[in-house]
Scaffold this motif. Structure first.
Motif, PDB file in Angstrom:
ATOM      1  N   HIS A   2       7.411   3.539   0.326  1.00 15.80           N
ATOM      2  CA  HIS A   2       6.101   2.994   0.005  1.00 15.80           C
ATOM      3  C   HIS A   2       5.770   1.821   0.910  1.00 15.80           C
ATOM      4  CE1 HIS A   2       6.998   5.132  -3.769  1.00 15.80           C
ATOM      5  NE2 HIS A   2       5.688   5.313  -3.790  1.00 15.80           N
ATOM      6  N   ALA A   3       4.468   1.570   1.026  1.00 15.99           N
ATOM      7  CA  ALA A   3       3.984   0.429   1.800  1.00 15.99           C
ATOM      8  C   ALA A   3       2.827  -0.203   1.044  1.00 15.99           C
ATOM      9  CB  ALA A   3       3.533   0.867   3.184  1.00 15.99           C
ATOM     10  N   ILE A   4       2.504  -1.426   1.440  1.00 20.40           N
ATOM     11  CA  ILE A   4       1.396  -2.160   0.850  1.00 20.40           C
ATOM     12  C   ILE A   4       0.351  -2.411   1.930  1.00 20.40           C
ATOM     13  CG2 ILE A   4       0.693  -4.280  -0.319  1.00 20.40           C
ATOM     14  CD1 ILE A   4       2.620  -2.541  -1.991  1.00 20.40           C
ATOM     15  N   MET A  44      -8.351  -6.572  -1.517  1.00 18.16           N
ATOM     16  CA  MET A  44      -7.832  -5.324  -2.063  1.00 18.16           C
ATOM     17  C   MET A  44      -6.366  -5.168  -1.668  1.00 18.16           C
ATOM     18  SD  MET A  44      -9.227  -1.409  -1.560  1.00 18.16           S
ATOM     19  CE  MET A  44      -9.190  -1.450   0.233  1.00 18.16           C
ATOM     20  N   ILE A  45      -5.590  -4.667  -2.605  1.00 15.82           N
ATOM     21  CA  ILE A  45      -4.193  -4.315  -2.341  1.00 15.82           C
ATOM     22  C   ILE A  45      -4.017  -2.861  -2.735  1.00 15.82           C
ATOM     23  CG2 ILE A  45      -1.773  -4.736  -2.914  1.00 15.82           C
ATOM     24  CD1 ILE A  45      -2.548  -7.613  -3.587  1.00 15.82           C
ATOM     25  N   LEU A  50       4.227   6.709   2.065  1.00 16.54           N
ATOM     26  CA  LEU A  50       4.213   7.057   3.481  1.00 16.54           C
ATOM     27  C   LEU A  50       4.692   8.489   3.659  1.00 16.54           C
ATOM     28  CD1 LEU A  50       5.816   3.802   4.879  1.00 16.54           C
ATOM     29  CD2 LEU A  50       3.398   4.397   4.855  1.00 16.54           C
ATOM     30  N   PRO A  51       4.090   9.218   4.587  1.00 18.92           N
ATOM     31  CA  PRO A  51       4.580  10.575   4.842  1.00 18.92           C
ATOM     32  C   PRO A  51       5.936  10.507   5.513  1.00 18.92           C
ATOM     33  CG  PRO A  51       2.950   9.974   6.483  1.00 18.92           C
ATOM     34  CD  PRO A  51       3.006   8.847   5.486  1.00 18.92           C
ATOM     35  N   SER A  52       6.787  11.454   5.218  1.00 17.27           N
ATOM     36  CA  SER A  52       8.084  11.484   5.910  1.00 17.27           C
ATOM     37  C   SER A  52       7.902  12.278   7.189  1.00 17.27           C
ATOM     38  CB  SER A  52       9.160  12.112   5.020  1.00 17.27           C
ATOM     39  OG  SER A  52       8.771  13.397   4.607  1.00 17.27           O
ATOM     40  N   GLY A  53       8.200  11.635   8.294  1.00 15.24           N
ATOM     41  CA  GLY A  53       8.095  12.302   9.588  1.00 15.24           C
ATOM     42  C   GLY A  53       9.247  13.248   9.800  1.00 15.24           C
ATOM     43  N   GLN A  54       9.144  14.058  10.819  1.00 20.12           N
ATOM     44  CA  GLN A  54      10.207  15.013  11.114  1.00 20.12           C
ATOM     45  C   GLN A  54      11.513  14.293  11.418  1.00 20.12           C
ATOM     46  OE1 GLN A  54       8.573  17.388  14.292  1.00 20.12           O
ATOM     47  NE2 GLN A  54       7.588  18.781  12.856  1.00 20.12           N
ATOM     48  N   ASP A  55      11.413  13.078  11.951  1.00 17.91           N
ATOM     49  CA  ASP A  55      12.627  12.313  12.253  1.00 17.91           C
ATOM     50  C   ASP A  55      13.009  11.391  11.099  1.00 17.91           C
ATOM     51  OD1 ASP A  55      10.663  10.409  12.413  1.00 17.91           O
ATOM     52  OD2 ASP A  55      11.180   9.715  14.418  1.00 17.91           O
ATOM     53  N   GLY A  56      12.246  11.486   9.973  1.00 18.97           N
ATOM     54  CA  GLY A  56      12.557  10.673   8.804  1.00 18.97           C
ATOM     55  C   GLY A  56      11.975   9.283   8.850  1.00 18.97           C
ATOM     56  N   GLY A  57      11.272   8.932   9.924  1.00 18.71           N
ATOM     57  CA  GLY A  57      10.713   7.593  10.042  1.00 18.71           C
ATOM     58  C   GLY A  57       9.210   7.618  10.212  1.00 18.71           C
ATOM     59  N   VAL A  58       8.611   6.462   9.996  1.00 18.61           N
ATOM     60  CA  VAL A  58       7.175   6.293  10.154  1.00 18.61           C
ATOM     61  C   VAL A  58       6.955   5.160  11.143  1.00 18.61           C
ATOM     62  CG1 VAL A  58       5.061   5.614   8.975  1.00 18.61           C
ATOM     63  CG2 VAL A  58       6.690   7.110   7.818  1.00 18.61           C
ATOM     64  N   ASP A  59       6.049   5.346  12.067  1.00 16.92           N
ATOM     65  CA  ASP A  59       5.731   4.317  13.052  1.00 16.92           C
ATOM     66  C   ASP A  59       4.759   3.323  12.420  1.00 16.92           C
ATOM     67  OD1 ASP A  59       4.878   2.746  15.164  1.00 16.92           O
ATOM     68  OD2 ASP A  59       4.661   4.435  16.555  1.00 16.92           O
ATOM     69  N   MET A  60       5.302   2.243  11.855  1.00  8.98           N
ATOM     70  CA  MET A  60       4.475   1.249  11.172  1.00  8.98           C
ATOM     71  C   MET A  60       3.522   0.550  12.146  1.00  8.98           C
ATOM     72  SD  MET A  60       5.045   1.393   7.930  1.00  8.98           S
ATOM     73  CE  MET A  60       4.585  -0.155   7.170  1.00  8.98           C
ATOM     74  N   GLY A  61       3.942   0.390  13.388  1.00  9.73           N
ATOM     75  CA  GLY A  61       3.071  -0.231  14.383  1.00  9.73           C
ATOM     76  C   GLY A  61       1.823   0.599  14.627  1.00  9.73           C
ATOM     77  N   ALA A  62       1.998   1.914  14.728  1.00  9.08           N
ATOM     78  CA  ALA A  62       0.854   2.809  14.931  1.00  9.08           C
ATOM     79  C   ALA A  62      -0.053   2.814  13.700  1.00  9.08           C
ATOM     80  CB  ALA A  62       1.336   4.220  15.245  1.00  9.08           C
ATOM     81  N   LEU A  63       0.563   2.793  12.510  1.00  7.86           N
ATOM     82  CA  LEU A  63      -0.242   2.719  11.287  1.00  7.86           C
ATOM     83  C   LEU A  63      -1.045   1.424  11.251  1.00  7.86           C
ATOM     84  CD1 LEU A  63       2.098   4.041   8.436  1.00  7.86           C
ATOM     85  CD2 LEU A  63       0.020   5.105   9.316  1.00  7.86           C
ATOM     86  N   ILE A  80      -0.756  -3.621   6.979  1.00  8.76           N
ATOM     87  CA  ILE A  80       0.178  -2.782   6.242  1.00  8.76           C
ATOM     88  C   ILE A  80       1.585  -3.288   6.508  1.00  8.76           C
ATOM     89  CG2 ILE A  80       0.358  -1.062   8.093  1.00  8.76           C
ATOM     90  CD1 ILE A  80       0.668   1.079   5.826  1.00  8.76           C
ATOM     91  N   GLN A  81       2.419  -3.251   5.474  1.00 13.68           N
ATOM     92  CA  GLN A  81       3.834  -3.588   5.625  1.00 13.68           C
ATOM     93  C   GLN A  81       4.628  -2.812   4.587  1.00 13.68           C
ATOM     94  OE1 GLN A  81       3.885  -7.868   3.358  1.00 13.68           O
ATOM     95  NE2 GLN A  81       3.257  -7.852   5.458  1.00 13.68           N
ATOM     96  N   SER A  82       5.893  -2.637   4.869  1.00  7.14           N
ATOM     97  CA  SER A  82       6.731  -1.912   3.910  1.00  7.14           C
ATOM     98  C   SER A  82       6.713  -2.650   2.578  1.00  7.14           C
ATOM     99  CB  SER A  82       8.167  -1.772   4.432  1.00  7.14           C
ATOM    100  OG  SER A  82       8.831  -3.009   4.347  1.00  7.14           O
ATOM    101  N   GLU A  83       6.834  -1.898   1.508  1.00  8.04           N
ATOM    102  CA  GLU A  83       6.840  -2.503   0.179  1.00  8.04           C
ATOM    103  C   GLU A  83       7.995  -3.484   0.021  1.00  8.04           C
ATOM    104  OE1 GLU A  83       5.983  -0.949  -4.259  1.00  8.04           O
ATOM    105  OE2 GLU A  83       7.576   0.122  -3.201  1.00  8.04           O
ATOM    106  N   ASP A  84       9.158  -3.151   0.577  1.00  4.75           N
ATOM    107  CA  ASP A  84      10.313  -4.050   0.481  1.00  4.75           C
ATOM    108  C   ASP A  84      10.023  -5.390   1.147  1.00  4.75           C
ATOM    109  OD1 ASP A  84      11.724  -2.103  -0.884  1.00  4.75           O
ATOM    110  OD2 ASP A  84      12.786  -1.400   0.913  1.00  4.75           O
ATOM    111  N   LEU A  85       9.418  -5.369   2.323  1.00  2.15           N
ATOM    112  CA  LEU A  85       9.083  -6.613   3.022  1.00  2.15           C
ATOM    113  C   LEU A  85       8.028  -7.390   2.248  1.00  2.15           C
ATOM    114  CD1 LEU A  85       9.321  -8.487   5.444  1.00  2.15           C
ATOM    115  CD2 LEU A  85       7.660  -7.047   6.632  1.00  2.15           C
TER     116      LEU A  85
END
Length: 92
Positions: A2-4, A44-45, A50-63, A80-85
């Motif tokens: 998840h991301a916020i 707004m929050i 996040l969609p799971s990419g074929q490599d299992g990662g998401v390019d947060m910079g591109a998002l 946007i930032q990861s929910e954990d962060l």
């Protein structure tokens, strides 16, 4: 994962729709949203899956770039930032 997404700026018609459309264009699923208006200032929050990419990662910079461009067109700031962060930065 998840991301916020946070959105801030002067209120105007179409902010929620514009940010939601930009999120949908990247395959983000909105699972929770909270928005408020203080005088003429919009905030707004959104919590998104996040969609799971074929490599299992998401390019947060591109998002971030995509959402920032959408925000710019709307006259607001979108981040946007990861929910954990997000959680770690906002814990007291």
């Amino acid at each position: 994962m998840h991301a916020i997404i946070t959105t801030t700026g002067h209120d105007r018609v179409g902010i929620i729709a514009g940010v939601a459309n930009a999120a949908a264009e990247r395959g983000l699923n909105i699972v929770d949203v909270s928005q408020t208006l203080m005088d003429e200032y919009f905030t707004m929050i959104m919590r998104v899956e996040l969609p799971s990419g074929q490599d299992g990662g998401v390019d947060m910079g591109a998002l971030q770039d995509h959402l920032a461009s959408a925000g710019e067109a709307l006259g607001v700031v979108v981040r946007i930032q990861s929910e954990d962060l997000f959680t770690a930065m906002n814990e007291i």
